[in-house]
Design a protein around this motif. Structure first.
Motif, PDB file in Angstrom:
ATOM      1  N   GLU A 167      46.060  62.292  33.229  1.00  8.08           N
ATOM      2  CA  GLU A 167      44.631  62.425  32.592  1.00  8.08           C
ATOM      3  C   GLU A 167      44.734  63.132  31.412  1.00  8.08           C
ATOM      4  OE1 GLU A 167      40.192  63.896  33.739  1.00  8.08           O
ATOM      5  OE2 GLU A 167      41.269  63.175  35.143  1.00  8.08           O
ATOM      6  N   GLN A 168      45.499  64.403  31.374  1.00  9.11           N
ATOM      7  CA  GLN A 168      45.512  65.249  30.270  1.00  9.11           C
ATOM      8  C   GLN A 168      46.470  64.655  29.186  1.00  9.11           C
ATOM      9  OE1 GLN A 168      44.011  68.333  29.601  1.00  9.11           O
ATOM     10  NE2 GLN A 168      44.797  67.967  27.798  1.00  9.11           N
ATOM     11  N   ALA A 169      47.349  63.842  29.458  1.00 13.85           N
ATOM     12  CA  ALA A 169      48.103  62.985  28.597  1.00 13.85           C
ATOM     13  C   ALA A 169      47.024  62.015  27.731  1.00 13.85           C
ATOM     14  CB  ALA A 169      49.209  62.430  29.071  1.00 13.85           C
ATOM     15  N   TYR A 170      46.103  61.580  28.542  1.00 11.03           N
ATOM     16  CA  TYR A 170      45.144  60.476  27.925  1.00 11.03           C
ATOM     17  C   TYR A 170      44.340  61.192  26.898  1.00 11.03           C
ATOM     18  CZ  TYR A 170      40.732  57.862  27.929  1.00 11.03           C
ATOM     19  OH  TYR A 170      39.470  57.277  27.519  1.00 11.03           O
ATOM     20  N   THR A 232      37.115  41.448  26.529  1.00 10.13           N
ATOM     21  CA  THR A 232      37.439  42.574  27.640  1.00 10.13           C
ATOM     22  C   THR A 232      38.672  42.396  28.329  1.00 10.13           C
ATOM     23  OG1 THR A 232      35.808  41.701  29.072  1.00 10.13           O
ATOM     24  CG2 THR A 232      34.882  42.767  27.610  1.00 10.13           C
ATOM     25  N   GLY A 233      39.022  43.635  28.978  1.00 10.24           N
ATOM     26  CA  GLY A 233      40.075  43.678  29.736  1.00 10.24           C
ATOM     27  C   GLY A 233      41.478  43.615  29.012  1.00 10.24           C
ATOM     28  N   ASN A 234      41.367  44.010  27.606  1.00 12.21           N
ATOM     29  CA  ASN A 234      42.456  43.804  26.712  1.00 12.21           C
ATOM     30  C   ASN A 234      43.661  45.005  26.880  1.00 12.21           C
ATOM     31  OD1 ASN A 234      42.042  41.495  25.369  1.00 12.21           O
ATOM     32  ND2 ASN A 234      40.988  42.579  23.842  1.00 12.21           N
ATOM     33  N   ASP A 235      43.031  46.278  27.385  1.00 15.82           N
ATOM     34  CA  ASP A 235      43.998  47.469  27.761  1.00 15.82           C
ATOM     35  C   ASP A 235      44.892  47.096  28.956  1.00 15.82           C
ATOM     36  OD1 ASP A 235      42.796  48.931  25.688  1.00 15.82           O
ATOM     37  OD2 ASP A 235      41.138  49.452  27.148  1.00 15.82           O
ATOM     38  N   ILE A 236      44.204  46.326  30.103  1.00 12.95           N
ATOM     39  CA  ILE A 236      45.137  46.051  31.090  1.00 12.95           C
ATOM     40  C   ILE A 236      46.261  45.135  30.584  1.00 12.95           C
ATOM     41  CG2 ILE A 236      45.175  45.065  33.304  1.00 12.95           C
ATOM     42  CD1 ILE A 236      43.940  47.775  33.091  1.00 12.95           C
ATOM     43  N   LYS A 237      45.630  44.194  29.721  1.00 11.00           N
ATOM     44  CA  LYS A 237      46.694  43.110  29.284  1.00 11.00           C
ATOM     45  C   LYS A 237      47.857  43.652  28.477  1.00 11.00           C
ATOM     46  CE  LYS A 237      42.999  39.530  29.418  1.00 11.00           C
ATOM     47  NZ  LYS A 237      42.026  38.592  28.475  1.00 11.00           N
ATOM     48  N   GLU A 238      47.651  44.678  28.056  1.00 10.07           N
ATOM     49  CA  GLU A 238      48.415  45.498  26.889  1.00 10.07           C
ATOM     50  C   GLU A 238      49.149  46.613  27.952  1.00 10.07           C
ATOM     51  OE1 GLU A 238      46.587  46.710  23.361  1.00 10.07           O
ATOM     52  OE2 GLU A 238      46.001  44.590  22.791  1.00 10.07           O
ATOM     53  N   GLN A 239      48.959  46.825  29.069  1.00 13.39           N
ATOM     54  CA  GLN A 239      49.608  47.687  30.127  1.00 13.39           C
ATOM     55  C   GLN A 239      49.145  48.983  29.452  1.00 13.39           C
ATOM     56  OE1 GLN A 239      53.595  46.768  30.301  1.00 13.39           O
ATOM     57  NE2 GLN A 239      53.352  45.658  32.152  1.00 13.39           N
ATOM     58  N   LYS A 240      47.809  49.317  29.130  1.00 15.64           N
ATOM     59  CA  LYS A 240      47.208  50.456  28.596  1.00 15.64           C
ATOM     60  C   LYS A 240      46.542  51.133  29.773  1.00 15.64           C
ATOM     61  CE  LYS A 240      47.326  49.648  23.674  1.00 15.64           C
ATOM     62  NZ  LYS A 240      46.366  49.421  22.430  1.00 15.64           N
ATOM     63  N   ILE A 241      46.865  52.118  30.334  1.00 16.27           N
ATOM     64  CA  ILE A 241      46.017  52.753  31.134  1.00 16.27           C
ATOM     65  C   ILE A 241      44.869  53.884  30.772  1.00 16.27           C
ATOM     66  CG2 ILE A 241      46.137  54.084  33.671  1.00 16.27           C
ATOM     67  CD1 ILE A 241      48.706  52.671  34.286  1.00 16.27           C
ATOM     68  N   THR A 242      43.811  53.520  30.991  1.00 17.95           N
ATOM     69  CA  THR A 242      42.625  54.494  30.297  1.00 17.95           C
ATOM     70  C   THR A 242      42.098  55.205  31.446  1.00 17.95           C
ATOM     71  OG1 THR A 242      41.169  52.563  30.205  1.00 17.95           O
ATOM     72  CG2 THR A 242      42.751  53.015  28.170  1.00 17.95           C
ATOM     73  N   LEU A 243      40.883  55.729  31.077  1.00 19.12           N
ATOM     74  CA  LEU A 243      40.495  56.838  32.076  1.00 19.12           C
ATOM     75  C   LEU A 243      39.717  56.187  33.272  1.00 19.12           C
ATOM     76  CD1 LEU A 243      40.100  59.695  32.596  1.00 19.12           C
ATOM     77  CD2 LEU A 243      37.739  59.586  31.099  1.00 19.12           C
ATOM     78  N   PRO A 244      39.111  54.931  33.205  1.00 21.10           N
ATOM     79  CA  PRO A 244      38.462  54.525  34.287  1.00 21.10           C
ATOM     80  C   PRO A 244      39.613  54.253  35.522  1.00 21.10           C
ATOM     81  CG  PRO A 244      37.508  53.643  32.536  1.00 21.10           C
ATOM     82  CD  PRO A 244      38.560  54.268  32.058  1.00 21.10           C
ATOM     83  N   LEU A 245      40.641  53.751  34.884  1.00 24.17           N
ATOM     84  CA  LEU A 245      41.806  53.351  36.162  1.00 24.17           C
ATOM     85  C   LEU A 245      42.790  54.766  36.330  1.00 24.17           C
ATOM     86  CD1 LEU A 245      43.511  51.410  37.500  1.00 24.17           C
ATOM     87  CD2 LEU A 245      44.747  50.670  35.498  1.00 24.17           C
ATOM     88  N   ILE A 246      42.711  55.493  35.290  1.00 24.48           N
ATOM     89  CA  ILE A 246      43.370  56.743  35.764  1.00 24.48           C
ATOM     90  C   ILE A 246      42.937  57.684  36.965  1.00 24.48           C
ATOM     91  CG2 ILE A 246      44.070  59.230  34.913  1.00 24.48           C
ATOM     92  CD1 ILE A 246      44.307  57.891  32.173  1.00 24.48           C
ATOM     93  N   TYR A 247      41.565  57.692  36.866  1.00 27.37           N
ATOM     94  CA  TYR A 247      40.841  58.366  37.876  1.00 27.37           C
ATOM     95  C   TYR A 247      41.056  57.440  39.191  1.00 27.37           C
ATOM     96  CZ  TYR A 247      37.064  59.869  40.968  1.00 27.37           C
ATOM     97  OH  TYR A 247      36.283  60.294  42.173  1.00 27.37           O
ATOM     98  N   THR A 248      40.981  56.447  39.157  1.00 30.01           N
ATOM     99  CA  THR A 248      40.984  55.554  40.409  1.00 30.01           C
ATOM    100  C   THR A 248      42.341  55.544  41.052  1.00 30.01           C
ATOM    101  OG1 THR A 248      39.263  53.854  39.532  1.00 30.01           O
ATOM    102  CG2 THR A 248      40.906  53.189  41.417  1.00 30.01           C
ATOM    103  N   LEU A 249      43.365  55.366  40.273  1.00 24.38           N
ATOM    104  CA  LEU A 249      44.818  55.675  40.765  1.00 24.38           C
ATOM    105  C   LEU A 249      44.967  57.063  41.490  1.00 24.38           C
ATOM    106  CD1 LEU A 249      46.771  54.197  37.778  1.00 24.38           C
ATOM    107  CD2 LEU A 249      46.670  53.071  40.135  1.00 24.38           C
ATOM    108  N   HIS A 250      44.502  58.081  41.043  1.00 29.89           N
ATOM    109  CA  HIS A 250      44.644  59.425  41.520  1.00 29.89           C
ATOM    110  C   HIS A 250      43.646  59.450  42.875  1.00 29.89           C
ATOM    111  CE1 HIS A 250      47.273  61.409  39.033  1.00 29.89           C
ATOM    112  NE2 HIS A 250      46.567  61.070  37.919  1.00 29.89           N
ATOM    113  N   ASN A 251      42.650  58.633  43.011  1.00 34.57           N
ATOM    114  CA  ASN A 251      41.650  58.739  44.053  1.00 34.57           C
ATOM    115  C   ASN A 251      41.440  57.462  45.015  1.00 34.57           C
ATOM    116  OD1 ASN A 251      40.125  61.607  43.180  1.00 34.57           O
ATOM    117  ND2 ASN A 251      40.379  60.617  41.144  1.00 34.57           N
ATOM    118  N   CYS A 252      42.374  57.007  45.014  1.00 32.97           N
ATOM    119  CA  CYS A 252      42.377  55.698  46.183  1.00 32.97           C
ATOM    120  C   CYS A 252      43.552  56.019  46.939  1.00 32.97           C
ATOM    121  CB  CYS A 252      42.635  54.366  45.313  1.00 32.97           C
ATOM    122  SG  CYS A 252      44.167  54.227  44.416  1.00 32.97           S
ATOM    123  N   ASP A 253      43.384  55.231  48.092  1.00 32.77           N
ATOM    124  CA  ASP A 253      44.609  55.227  49.124  1.00 32.77           C
ATOM    125  C   ASP A 253      45.875  54.673  48.449  1.00 32.77           C
ATOM    126  OD1 ASP A 253      44.553  52.228  49.834  1.00 32.77           O
ATOM    127  OD2 ASP A 253      42.604  52.558  50.081  1.00 32.77           O
TER     128      ASP A 253
END
Length: 329
Positions: A167-170, A232-253
């Motif tokens: 998150e801080q790197a983001y 929309t969805g271009n960030d994922i297509k370009e493999q860019k992980i931004t804040l909504p996904l960063i949070y999810t990756l740190h808080n999901c199972d």
């Protein structure tokens, strides 16, 4: 002025700056005349599609917060817009993008070599404009922003070889790539009319915080499933992980995390998989978390404005903040 709607559309700001914007428009339309017929055709094409010109508006407002608009202010506004245009020409070239704002890109119409030289010419023309008029403080502000932006672009290229979700790197990335330029526009506007470094610094901080909010909003828009007039969805297509996904990756199972990373790495061009990822992010609170962070940056920018006396111009900047957060595109 009272409470400003979160869907503010800059009408109040444009009415307050009506004379300045008309003067800037004339200045802007005659700014890139050169000796080459090809260059004139390309630059005329670029100037036809000006966009919202938010950065020049922030320059003008920054100047009005610190004093009255001068010729140096118009040069500062022109410089930030020309630098922005040059960066877009080069970005389209690097990304091999055939469109920009719904129109063909320069490289699509005139090929890569012309795009390189056009971007270089606009950039050099901008620097000569400042140097020939002795606008050294303004040039110093903008070149520092360009340094940060270029450095972060190169850093991102290295990091993209490995999926990153810190998150801080983001925040460091969006501060250098997006917020630095908006901060430069606001502080350059102030520097065009005052030598008071405390005022210039406050306007820089305001622009930086708003720039952070602006980019988080952009990243949120990329996760929307509504029609916003652009893909929309271009960030994922370009493999860019931004804040909504960063949070999810740190808080999901662990199973969900593995599944999401697998989509980003191996199925990022499949529309159904990207849509599924967006649904998972929303269900796990990633959108809500990013919205909260966006609002926190917004509040920090507004707090800086409160250090200035109440005025029509401060109301305009508050409207610009509302527009940045409330925009749907």
């Amino acid at each position: 002025m009272g409470e400003i709607s979160p869907l503010a559309n800059m009408k109040f700001t444009k009415s307050v700056l009506q004379e300045e914007l008309q003067a800037f428009s004339t200045y802007f339309d005659t700014s890139l005349k050169g000796k080459s017929a090809l260059l004139d055709r390309i630059t005329s094409y670029l100037l036809e599609n000006k966009g919202k010109q938010m950065r020049p508006i922030f320059v003008l407002l920054g100047a009005r917060m610190a004093g009255s608009v001068t010729d140096r202010t118009y040069r500062a506004a022109l410089l930030v817009e020309l630098l922005h245009i040059a960066s877009l020409v080069h970005d389209d070239l690097v990304d091999d993008s055939m469109e920009r704002r719904g129109k063909y890109s320069v490289n699509a119409l005139w090929k890569n070599r012309s795009a390189v030289y056009t971007g270089d010419y606009i950039f050099a023309h901008s620097l000569v404009l400042s140097l020939s008029n002795g606008d050294h403080r303004i040039l110093e502000i903008y070149t520092e922003a360009i340094r940060q932006m270029s450095e972060l672009e190169l850093l991102q290229m290295v990091k993209n070889k490995k999926i990153q979700y810190d998150e801080q790197a983001y925040y460091d990335l969006i501060k250098g790539k997006t917020a630095s330029f908006l901060a430069a526009a606001c502080s350059a506007g102030a520097a065009s009319v005052t030598d008071d470094e405390s005022v210039i610094a406050r306007m820089h901080t305001f622009g930086e915080k708003l720039g952070m909010a602006f980019q988080v909003k952009d990243d949120l828009l990329d996760y929307t499933q509504q029609d916003i007039g652009k893909p929309t969805g271009n960030d994922i297509k370009e493999q860019k992980i931004t804040l909504p996904l960063i949070y999810t990756l740190h808080n999901c199972d662990a199973r969900t995390k593995t599944y999401l990373l697998n989509i980003v790495k191996h199925h990022n061009t499949k529309s159904d998989k990207v849509k599924e990822l967006i649904n998972i992010v929303e269900a796990n609170g990633g959108m809500r978390y990013a919205e909260d962070k966006m609002h926190a940056f917004r509040d920090e920018s507004l707090a800086v404005l409160q250090t200035f006396p109440p005025s029509e111009v401060r109301d305009c900047l508050e409207e610009m903040v509302a527009f940045t957060i409330g925009r749907a595109y």
